[in-house]
Scaffold this active site. Structure first.
Site, PDB file in Angstrom:
ATOM      1  N   ILE A 109       0.982  -1.151  -0.120  1.00  0.00           N
ATOM      2  CA  ILE A 109      -0.058   0.085  -0.085  1.00  0.00           C
ATOM      3  C   ILE A 109       0.782   1.200  -0.018  1.00  0.00           C
ATOM      4  O   ILE A 109       0.584   2.462  -0.114  1.00  0.00           O
ATOM      5  CB  ILE A 109      -0.926   0.049   1.256  1.00  0.00           C
ATOM      6  CG1 ILE A 109      -1.891  -1.261   1.101  1.00  0.00           C
ATOM      7  CG2 ILE A 109      -1.910   1.233   1.265  1.00  0.00           C
ATOM      8  CD1 ILE A 109      -2.452  -1.448  -0.103  1.00  0.00           C
ATOM      9  N   HIS A 120      -6.621   3.824  -2.466  1.00  0.00           N
ATOM     10  CA  HIS A 120      -6.806   2.938  -1.121  1.00  0.00           C
ATOM     11  C   HIS A 120      -7.656   3.566  -0.075  1.00  0.00           C
ATOM     12  O   HIS A 120      -7.324   4.860   0.166  1.00  0.00           O
ATOM     13  CB  HIS A 120      -5.134   2.765  -0.640  1.00  0.00           C
ATOM     14  CG  HIS A 120      -5.160   2.313   0.584  1.00  0.00           C
ATOM     15  ND1 HIS A 120      -5.332   1.036   1.056  1.00  0.00           N
ATOM     16  CD2 HIS A 120      -4.932   2.687   1.947  1.00  0.00           C
ATOM     17  CE1 HIS A 120      -5.424   0.705   2.300  1.00  0.00           C
ATOM     18  NE2 HIS A 120      -5.179   1.729   2.722  1.00  0.00           N
ATOM     19  N   CYS A 134      -8.954   2.680   3.765  1.00  0.00           N
ATOM     20  CA  CYS A 134      -8.485   2.039   4.800  1.00  0.00           C
ATOM     21  C   CYS A 134      -9.594   0.714   5.434  1.00  0.00           C
ATOM     22  O   CYS A 134      -9.247  -0.197   5.518  1.00  0.00           O
ATOM     23  CB  CYS A 134      -7.957   2.519   6.158  1.00  0.00           C
ATOM     24  SG  CYS A 134      -6.424   3.274   5.874  1.00  0.00           S
ATOM     25  N   HIS A 183      -2.374  -4.310  11.171  1.00  0.00           N
ATOM     26  CA  HIS A 183      -2.709  -3.789  12.377  1.00  0.00           C
ATOM     27  C   HIS A 183      -2.230  -4.628  13.639  1.00  0.00           C
ATOM     28  O   HIS A 183      -2.201  -4.263  14.840  1.00  0.00           O
ATOM     29  CB  HIS A 183      -4.108  -3.523  12.850  1.00  0.00           C
ATOM     30  CG  HIS A 183      -4.711  -2.156  11.729  1.00  0.00           C
ATOM     31  ND1 HIS A 183      -5.216  -2.821  10.418  1.00  0.00           N
ATOM     32  CD2 HIS A 183      -4.556  -1.076  11.601  1.00  0.00           C
ATOM     33  CE1 HIS A 183      -5.293  -1.608   9.794  1.00  0.00           C
ATOM     34  NE2 HIS A 183      -5.089  -0.660  10.354  1.00  0.00           N
TER      35      HIS A 183
END
Ligand code: GLN
Ligand code: ZN
Length: 784
Positions: free
Chosen positions: A443, A653, A655, A706
């Site tokens: 990304i 992109h 999220c 994450h």
């Protein structure tokens, strides 16, 4: 005798500390460098110093200062106070171990989910309510805050999230059958008990924040909310011995809720007459004038709590007079949580720009000046009024703000829809890029090592010059490109080492923006951001990313992806202008980025990603405002790439995974390739996409960045296979969920190696299956 409501107040104050003292205390405590007693002492000092400071700035009446401090999050605090989240503490503070386990998780338990607080960039923790949770009152920490302030000479006003808002923000725990909102009466009884304890302790005023009353809450109508407000606050104000109730409705205008609340028996009503439309809404003022009964103290939130512009005090004074009431108190539209501490700490801002700004401290001064001007006269606060007049005049005349060339260009683009040739034509033209089947990419950002951070800091402070800095960044790019080649990623990136932050970086390189040194604003817990300030018409003095991307392309024979942040995200994460509509600023930024895109294309970059992770964040709270927002935001995105050749592939992109809600808008972005978060929801988002018939290329993230966890090959294969059941192979990309900036190299290397291996395995299986089919056909079987 109960104290009257103060004439000047604020509804909340930043809690992180002017020098981020809370952040330091939290991080020291979490890492074990200080113990719980040290932590408690630090935050006690922070609170008391804040009260002294606020009193010194003019909030000197009793109950003018809200006790809005929180260790981490005010929604969590309220949930614990009413037992919506069970807690074992009945002491003067929450049990810190328990508290931070909820906020941050532990090795064995996940943290509470976090999401955005209304349409701001503050994130709260989402309480979960189980069927068998019995609400219980835990007012002890509120009493302790009051006593602590009293000992230091201040009578402060306890603050809680109100019962309606608390339940509106709560989600049912897994397996729960009742809607949290259906338990309002039960919860109200506990609020009742809490205000009883506060009354017993001699507290005269308490504040309940009810922003849910200005938003559209899914599953609850405006009328239902208004009725619930009337019912709940009638019940609470019917308490015989109680503090007076001050209820606030920040972040917009009350509709049906105004009558419900104003007539319920509450004693003071806080309204937002500043932020709803970024200009005072005369109809709202009119309704307040006629619908708020005289016995309710109207607390006019006229000083904008969310933006950083010096208030035009004379206009505000006129509005306050228009309210035409015997007594009106002056306040902020929302908590000042959303703005930094003080302009005084900004020594590097251009002096004229600095003179146009008001951060939290300056806003307190404005509130006080307006209150004094109502009761006395503007002359009573001549200095404040002069500052405001000067700011208004110099700002409206400034050549730094107004740029005719930009205006002309924006106007000329006004009729342009931003659409390129149709997707099918582009898809065919982009075959020349030579991108293989099921392409792998990332990304954009790669881990930011201490060396990279040091190089940026050294460059900023002048310890190293441009040449040395460029050389260091190019070394880093070499490393990142080398790694991607070694891992076998198809479309490579430069890794974004030169960017401290994806918005701040562009703001630093565009005219019309200023950035601050100390303008920290809490995002959540100990996390703060420094939003740039958009003060003027936007233009691009020089190419921004071209040198880095072009250099990258020279180092590799693979396809290189250029990386930009889109106009909506730049706006969403900045303080924006209040003198032009957002859509106009969006177009200006889009046109500046359009130049960048063309320069990248000319430099041979055939794939360009324009990130818009904040597209959904800015979505208005009211359903009725959404179509207009999506219209301008999406168009500004298209403008960025409107001029490129059909052969140039535009990626975006986003999220989040809540794709369904704005899928039309995402489709209308007209990007060739869209990457989204999907790993956490196990590709669930693809159901929406398949159902909708989304036709463009898509990269649902298969690696959840994450978490430090490295996904294993079989797991990734499974996710890719799941994606292939919804998206045809010639439109599917294989990538992580988001940028890798916050991760470490060991895990990133391992995870990306697995990602490529999983893709290879899927390709091999498909090829085998393909051969298998041919064999069957060859054997005379009917083709399926
Ligand atoms: N390109 C950015 C990065 O990789 C995108 C970050 C984001 O989506 N928030 O860091
Ligand atoms: Zn992302």
């Amino acid at each position: 005798m109960t104290a009257p409501f103060p004439t000047a107040t604020i509804t909340g104050y930043p809690r992180i500390g002017a020098r981020r003292e809370l952040k330091r205390a939290l991080e020291s405590f979490w890492s074990g460098r200080i113990d719980a007693d040290d932590f408690s002492r630090s935050v006690h000092t922070l609170r008391i110093e804040t009260y002294h400071r606020l009193a010194g700035l003019g909030l000197s009446e009793d109950y003018a200062i809200p006790a809005s401090y929180s260790h981490y999050d005010h929604v969590l605090d309220t949930a614990l106070t009413v037992g919506l989240i069970p807690s074992s503490s009945n002491g003067s503070d929450f049990d810190l171990t328990e508290y931070f386990a909820l906020a941050r998780g532990t090795a064995s338990t996940p943290p509470l989910e976090m999401t955005k607080w209304f349409d701001t960039n503050y994130h709260y923790l989402v309480p979960e309510l189980a069927d068998d949770t019995a609400f219980t009152a835990h007012p002890q920490h509120l009493l302790a805050l009051v006593a602590e302030a009293e000992a230091a000479g201040h009578r402060v006003r306890p603050v809680l999230v109100g019962p309606l808002t608390l339940l509106a923000l709560t989600k049912p725990a897994p397996g729960t059958t009742t809607r949290p909102f259906d338990r309002l009466d039960e919860l109200t009884a506990v609020y009742h008990e809490i205000i009883g304890s506060l009354a017993a302790a001699g507290v005269d005023w308490i504040q309940f924040d009810e922003p849910a009353l200005v938003a559209d809450i899914p599953g609850t109508s405006d009328e239902e909310l208004a009725e619930a407000a009337r019912h709940t606050y009638s019940a609470l104000s019917a308490t015989e011995v109680r503090p007076r109730l001050f209820v606030t409705a920040p972040y917009g205008s009350l509709r049906a809720g105004l009558n419900g609340l104003a007539g319920s028996g509450i004693d003071a009503l806080g309204v937002d007459i500043s932020s709803a439309t970024r200009a005072v809404d005369p109809q709202y003022v009119q309704r307040l004038r006629t619908q708020v009964p005289d016995h309710v103290r109207l607390v006019a939130g006229i000083i904008d709590g969310r933006n950083i512009w010096a208030d035009d005090l004379r206009t505000s004074l006129d509005v306050l007079r228009e309210l035409n009431r015997e007594t009106v108190s002056v306040s902020t539209s929302t908590s000042l949580l959303h703005v930094p501490y003080t302009v005084e700490q900004e020594t590097a801002l251009p002096v004229d720009v600095a003179s146009w700004l008001s951060f939290a401290e300056e806003k307190v001064t404005e509130v006080e000046a307006l209150a004094a001007a109502i009761t006395e006269a503007p002359e009573a606060r001549a200095a404040a009024f002069e500052r405001a007049d000067r700011a208004r005049r110099t700002r409206s005349e400034s050549a730094r703000v107004h740029n005719d060339a930009v205006l002309a260009r924006t106007e000329a683009a006004a009729a342009h829809t931003g659409f390129r040739t149709d997707f099918a034509t582009r898809h065919a033209a982009q075959q020349t890029l030579g991108i293989p089947e099921l392409p792998t990419t990332t990304i954009g950002s790669f881990p930011q090592t201490p060396e990279v951070r040091r190089a940026r800091a050294d460059h900023r402070s002048g310890r190293i010059d441009d040449t040395d800095y460029t050389a260091l960044m190019k070394d880093e790019i070499d490393r990142v490109v080398g790694l991607q080649e070694e891992l076998g990623l198809d479309v490579v990136v430069h890794g974004e080492p030169e960017r401290n932050d994806m918005v701040q970086y562009f703001a630093e390189n565009l005219d019309g923006f200023a950035t601050t040194d100390n303008g920290w604003v809490q995002s959540y817990g100990s996390r703060c951001t420094r939003p740039p300030i958009l003060f003027g018409d936007v233009s691009r003095p020089n190419p921004i990313t071209v040198e880095w991307s072009a250099y990258t392309a020279q180092q590799t024979s693979r396809t290189v992806k250029g990386m930009l942040t889109g106009p909506v995200t730049i706006l969403a994460w900045s303080f924006v202008r209040d003198d032009v509509p957002l859509r106009e600023s969006a177009d200006q930024i889009a046109l500046a980025l359009a130049d960048e895109v063309l320069d990248l294309e000319a430099a041979g970059i055939g794939v360009i990603q324009v990130d818009e992770p904040a597209l959904r964040e800015l979505l208005p709270l009211r359903e009725s405002d959404r179509a207009d927002y999506l219209d301008w935001s999406v168009r500004s995105f298209r403008l960025v790439a409107a001029q490129v050749s059909p052969r140039t592939q535009i990626h975006t992109h986003l999220c989040y995974s809540e794709f369904g809600e704005i899928i039309d808008a995402i489709n209308a972005l007209d990007a060739d390739v869209t990457s989204i978060e999907a790993a956490r929801s196990r590709m669930e988002v693809l159901d929406d996409i398949a159902e909708y018939g989304f036709e463009r290329e898509i990269g649902p993230g298969v690696y959840d960045i994450h978490s430090p966890r490295v996904p294993a090959v079989p797991e990734l294969v499974e996710l890719i296979e799941a994606a292939l059941r919804h998206v045809p192979a010639d439109r599917l990309w294989i990538n992580p969920d988001c940028g890798l900036k916050t991760r470490g190299y060991p895990e990133v290397r391992a995870a990306l190696a697995n990602l490529v291996a999983a893709r290879d395995e899927v390709l091999t299986t498909r090829a085998d299956r393909g051969r298998g089919d041919h064999a069957l056909v060859g054997a005379g079987q009917p083709p399926r």
